[in-house]
Write a protein that holds these residues in place. Sequence first.
Motif, PDB file in Angstrom:
ATOM      1  N   ASP A   1      41.040  46.275  48.096  1.00 22.39           N
ATOM      2  CA  ASP A   1      41.979  47.367  47.307  1.00 22.39           C
ATOM      3  C   ASP A   1      42.255  48.539  47.769  1.00 22.39           C
ATOM      4  O   ASP A   1      43.275  48.820  47.803  1.00 22.39           O
ATOM      5  N   LEU A   2      41.122  48.806  48.576  1.00 19.01           N
ATOM      6  CA  LEU A   2      40.658  50.306  48.933  1.00 19.01           C
ATOM      7  C   LEU A   2      41.444  51.493  47.221  1.00 19.01           C
ATOM      8  O   LEU A   2      42.480  52.244  47.334  1.00 19.01           O
ATOM      9  N   ASP A   3      40.750  50.852  46.445  1.00 19.71           N
ATOM     10  CA  ASP A   3      40.869  51.453  45.135  1.00 19.71           C
ATOM     11  C   ASP A   3      40.572  53.245  45.308  1.00 19.71           C
ATOM     12  O   ASP A   3      39.521  53.200  44.642  1.00 19.71           O
ATOM     13  N   ALA A   4      41.324  53.465  45.632  1.00 16.85           N
ATOM     14  CA  ALA A   4      40.812  55.702  46.175  1.00 16.85           C
ATOM     15  C   ALA A   4      41.348  56.079  44.227  1.00 16.85           C
ATOM     16  O   ALA A   4      39.767  56.341  44.242  1.00 16.85           O
ATOM     17  N   PRO A   5      42.239  55.586  43.326  1.00 17.06           N
ATOM     18  CA  PRO A   5      42.011  56.586  42.278  1.00 17.06           C
ATOM     19  C   PRO A   5      40.687  55.843  41.531  1.00 17.06           C
ATOM     20  O   PRO A   5      40.144  56.453  40.705  1.00 17.06           O
TER      21      PRO A   5
END
Length: 409
Positions: free
Chosen positions: A366-370
């Motif tokens: 889910d696009l966990d950029a952090p």
Amino acid sequence: MHAWPASEVPALPGQGRDLRIHDTATDGPVTLDPGPVARIYVCGITPYDATHMGHAATYNAFDLVQRVWLDTKRQVHYVQNVTDVDDPLLERATRDGVDWADLAVQETTLFREDMTALRMLPPRHYIGAVEAIPGIVPLVERLRDLGAAYDLDGDIYFSVDADPHFGQVSNLDAAAMRVLSAERGGDPDRPGKKNPLDPMLWLAAREGEPSWDGGTLGRGRPGWHIECVAIALDHLGMTFDVQGGGSDLAFPHHEMGASHAQVLTGEFPMAKAYVHAGMVGLDGEKMSKSRGNLVFVSALRRDGVDPAAIRLALHSHHYRSDWEWTDQVLQDAVDRLGRWRAAVSRPDGPSADALVDEVREALANDLDAPAALAAVDRWAARQEAEGGTDIGAPGLVSRTVDALLGVAL
């Protein structure tokens, strides 16, 4: 209409993971498994003001979607529109005493410059509403012929009751929809409508406003939702992989667009996943043109802020979260960029093979950029504290950050 130039995306060893992403329609995660060509439509700007951080956060999220797919060795067919004629644009042009078409060109040009500076991957097709009108008119005529549209004093409305799946994108009740319709460009209180939620398909010509030949519809201009439907169906077809935009587009824009397309084609759903980015605030309120509480990408660039730092600031918040832009958010990003660049400037370092896997897994989740930033932070901290002997590690880290996060070190 042309998009902006693409920055090169480095190839990484191995292969990325399929994307698991939150779908608004089901309110849960879905694992997307496109074919060899992944298809995505992201709603573009109405060009009456420069790119603010809310825009940047939205396009940053869908740039990550593209990068995850590219890392799986797929091609990406990305389409984005420009709503280059609409009420807010006309109102701003009147207020400022400028030609509406000149204003649209000016702000679209600035948007392209901002996207180029931020290294956002461009769409394959970048289509303005005006240039799409020849394809919009036949769709409105077909909806009318199907009994799914009706005339009200020369304006053409879509009947939401024509779509048995209406409401299945936002999953809101009628009362909530009516409130949001009034807030977001609809006219639920107009007398004569069959349903207060019915949206405009074709606005009959008004004195002093631009209009186009609509064939049997008469002169006028298109409604907001049918614009995106025409462009998406023309370039992507039905059941494409991702329909994207800010969370304020779930209703009415994506809800109405889905219904238009589903009635036109008899197919369901319009998109496999409806993906929405959170809102960015400033001083305790959503950042928006109507409020005027905006931080512009172009203004930050003029002040000498490195676009790579702006991207890191965007990445520091999960794309679905609502968050506040502050000076500290930007300063933290500037500091992080400095640490990362110092770490990869050394001739060798600790192995980065695990880092590549960590960043891939974070973004596929889910696009966990952090989480991806935290993984690079850990490698940079090891580099600073211990160093290493892998002469390929700094380069691999640089390529990973570039390919998957769009940040050039």
